[in-house]
Design a protein around this motif. Sequence first.
Motif, short mmCIF file in Angstrom:
data_model
loop_
_atom_site.label_atom_id
_atom_site.label_comp_id
_atom_site.label_asym_id
_atom_site.label_seq_id
_atom_site.Cartn_x
_atom_site.Cartn_y
_atom_site.Cartn_z
N ARG A 21 -26.95 -13.26 -73.09
CA ARG A 21 -25.92 -12.54 -72.37
C ARG A 21 -26.98 -11.79 -71.20
NH1 ARG A 21 -21.71 -10.55 -75.92
NH2 ARG A 21 -22.04 -8.44 -75.00
N VAL B 264 -21.56 -13.19 -70.23
CA VAL B 264 -21.67 -14.11 -71.18
C VAL B 264 -21.42 -15.54 -70.90
CG1 VAL B 264 -20.71 -12.33 -72.93
CG2 VAL B 264 -19.21 -14.20 -71.91
N VAL C 124 -17.52 -15.83 -76.26
CA VAL C 124 -18.10 -16.65 -74.71
C VAL C 124 -16.97 -16.92 -74.03
CG1 VAL C 124 -20.34 -17.07 -75.60
CG2 VAL C 124 -18.32 -18.66 -75.83
#
Length: 362
Positions: free
Chosen positions: A117, A126, A210
């Motif tokens: 990240r 992300v 994500v």
Amino acid sequence: FSGGERHFPECRFATFVRDMDELNDPAKVFTMGLDHFRLVNPNSMTAPVYKASRDRQIATALYERLPVLVNRSDGIEVKTWPVKYVRMYDMANDSNQFRTVEELQEKEGAWPEGGGRWRSGAGVWVPLFEGKMVQAFDHRASGITTVAGNLYRSGQAAAISDEQRHDPDHVAASRYYVLDKGHLNIELAIKDVTSTTNSRSLIACLIPPVGAGHTLPLLRLEISDALERAKAQAILAATLNSTVVDFVARTKILSNHASWYVLEQLPVAPPELFQNTVFGKRTAAEIVCSAVLELTYTCRDMAPFAADLGHLDERGELLPPFVWDDARRQMLRAKLDAVFFHLYGITDRDDIRYIYSTALHG
């Protein structure tokens, strides 16, 4: 089937014919009619592609025993599991939202935060997962490397090393990152690009919070309770990765994509069958969830999934990820296959051997 005034309740079919003599082989030639289409493909009413008459026999038995994932044949959706098919990001239409590492640093002034990240003044960035990054029960099978000068396939899969695979902190590198808008969760993802000539045509895995491109569509479980949602995600991931369901999927995939119309017409065991089927002292649901947890939670980025399933110590603290062990994973996959063969009513060993043979030879 009809043509003018001529009507036929069934027709003879043969596929992948390489010699005219095969048309006289009862193992190669089989009959199908509209009733069979309605049974195995109730939504699309299309013909399945069986390579042998035995395929038809096995598929018929499966569909007579179990419902499809989503049945829309009567004009309303009847869902065996509460799923919603989702494409999170389109790799072309949404590309203005993507950032490379260089763009994060130069344009966004971002800095690495750990776990793949990045953070900038705009928020947290992300990884954007793509289909080529995952395999069955493995959300970090490959990273993505950018090949300069390749205009059509600039993003190429880069397999992670054994050392990286055994590192619970290693995160597979993605080529793009997207801004976390606060709605990301653990998701069940499907590898879209496929082929019936592959050893596996249907590949599913759970991915961390994500982004996901359109080559990695999601089957989102619309369940509010975190524990029940995690259980359902585990069971459906195991279902889609089972050898018996992959066998059926091969008869439906007509292109190089595991499309939604294919997924929704797969035979699936309903939730109550997992709860009511007992092996020894454990239900099928407990066995499946335990195996999927161990296969999936090999990296810390899947901690939310482990926490939702209650993988905690006596003090209520999250237990560490499982160590990647190829032999152990093979055993767990075999255990899952055994459970699903039982649930799907495939108990004849010759049928099981035959289904495995179709996976080995495509």
